[in-house]
Design a protein around this motif. Structure first.
Motif, short mmCIF file in Angstrom:
data_model
loop_
_atom_site.label_atom_id
_atom_site.label_comp_id
_atom_site.label_asym_id
_atom_site.label_seq_id
_atom_site.Cartn_x
_atom_site.Cartn_y
_atom_site.Cartn_z
N ILE A 133 0.84 -1.21 0.00
CA ILE A 133 0.00 0.00 0.00
C ILE A 133 0.87 1.25 0.00
CG2 ILE A 133 -1.62 1.36 1.41
CD1 ILE A 133 -2.92 -1.34 2.20
N SER A 134 1.91 1.25 0.82
CA SER A 134 2.81 2.41 0.87
C SER A 134 3.49 2.63 -0.49
CB SER A 134 3.87 2.22 1.94
OG SER A 134 3.28 2.21 3.22
N THR A 135 3.93 1.54 -1.11
CA THR A 135 4.57 1.64 -2.42
C THR A 135 3.59 2.20 -3.45
OG1 THR A 135 6.04 -0.20 -1.92
CG2 THR A 135 5.72 0.31 -4.24
N GLU A 136 2.37 1.70 -3.44
CA GLU A 136 1.37 2.15 -4.40
C GLU A 136 1.02 3.62 -4.17
OE1 GLU A 136 -0.83 1.99 -7.75
OE2 GLU A 136 0.56 0.48 -7.00
N ILE A 137 0.92 4.02 -2.93
CA ILE A 137 0.65 5.44 -2.62
C ILE A 137 1.78 6.31 -3.15
CG2 ILE A 137 0.53 7.12 -0.72
CD1 ILE A 137 -1.11 5.02 0.83
N SER A 138 3.00 5.86 -2.96
CA SER A 138 4.16 6.60 -3.47
C SER A 138 4.12 6.68 -4.99
CB SER A 138 5.45 5.93 -3.00
OG SER A 138 6.56 6.57 -3.54
N ASN A 139 3.81 5.56 -5.65
CA ASN A 139 3.74 5.54 -7.11
C ASN A 139 2.65 6.47 -7.63
OD1 ASN A 139 5.82 3.68 -7.26
ND2 ASN A 139 4.46 1.91 -7.45
N VAL A 140 1.49 6.44 -6.98
CA VAL A 140 0.40 7.33 -7.39
C VAL A 140 0.82 8.79 -7.21
CG1 VAL A 140 -1.94 8.10 -6.79
CG2 VAL A 140 -1.45 5.66 -7.02
N GLY A 141 1.47 9.08 -6.11
CA GLY A 141 1.95 10.44 -5.88
C GLY A 141 2.92 10.89 -6.94
N LYS A 142 3.83 10.00 -7.33
CA LYS A 142 4.81 10.34 -8.38
C LYS A 142 4.12 10.55 -9.71
CE LYS A 142 8.67 7.95 -6.18
NZ LYS A 142 9.54 6.77 -6.20
N ARG A 143 3.15 9.69 -10.03
CA ARG A 143 2.42 9.86 -11.29
C ARG A 143 1.65 11.18 -11.31
NH1 ARG A 143 1.03 4.30 -10.77
NH2 ARG A 143 -1.05 4.90 -10.10
N LEU A 144 1.01 11.49 -10.20
CA LEU A 144 0.26 12.75 -10.13
C LEU A 144 1.19 13.94 -10.26
CD1 LEU A 144 -2.37 11.96 -7.35
CD2 LEU A 144 -2.77 12.19 -9.80
N GLU A 145 2.34 13.87 -9.64
CA GLU A 145 3.32 14.96 -9.75
C GLU A 145 3.77 15.13 -11.20
OE1 GLU A 145 5.88 18.08 -8.86
OE2 GLU A 145 4.31 17.21 -7.61
N ALA A 146 4.05 14.01 -11.87
CA ALA A 146 4.48 14.06 -13.27
C ALA A 146 3.37 14.63 -14.15
CB ALA A 146 4.89 12.68 -13.75
N GLU A 147 2.14 14.22 -13.92
CA GLU A 147 1.01 14.75 -14.69
C GLU A 147 0.83 16.24 -14.44
OE1 GLU A 147 -2.60 12.50 -14.06
OE2 GLU A 147 -1.58 10.61 -14.50
N TYR A 148 0.99 16.64 -13.19
CA TYR A 148 0.87 18.06 -12.86
C TYR A 148 1.95 18.88 -13.57
CZ TYR A 148 1.26 22.44 -10.37
OH TYR A 148 1.35 23.77 -10.09
N GLN A 149 3.19 18.39 -13.52
CA GLN A 149 4.29 19.11 -14.17
C GLN A 149 4.05 19.22 -15.67
OE1 GLN A 149 6.64 20.80 -12.72
NE2 GLN A 149 6.08 20.10 -10.67
N SER A 150 3.57 18.14 -16.27
CA SER A 150 3.27 18.15 -17.70
C SER A 150 2.17 19.15 -18.02
CB SER A 150 2.86 16.75 -18.15
OG SER A 150 2.49 16.75 -19.50
#
Length: 97
Positions: A33-50
């Motif tokens: 769960i922690s890993t998935e939360i981290s991955n989702v956070g990274k994806r959201l950050e990348a989408e936001y930056q884009s």
């Protein structure tokens, strides 16, 4: 799973094999769960930056188009003034002759 672990732990104690097995499964699940939360956070950050880069590019292009529109408007005004001056000059030449 936590409820089941608590129930078995209170009934049989921490040394019971099923309690140990549930603790291990729960620990793995918490890690996943922690890993998935981290991955989702990274994806959201990348989408936001884009999206932010796209917005900046669009804003820049919009401002360029707006500047060009202002320039065209200024040229249209200058043209109208010059056209008016030429027409007045023709009228004066016609009347003055």
């Amino acid at each position: 799973m936590k409820a089941q672990l608590a129930q078995l732990n209170s009934k049989f104690g921490g040394g019971y094999p099923k309690v140990h097995e549930l603790q291990t499964q729960l620990s793995r699940m918490d890690g996943a769960i922690s890993t998935e939360i981290s991955n989702v956070g990274k994806r959201l950050e990348a989408e936001y930056q884009s999206a932010a880069k796209t917005e900046a590019l669009l804003r820049s292009q919009f401002n360029e188009q707006k500047d060009k529109a202002y320039q065209l408007n200024e040229h249209a005004v200058q043209y109208a003034v010059l056209k008016h001056d030429v027409e007045n000059g023709r009228d004066c030449m016609t009347r003055c002759s």
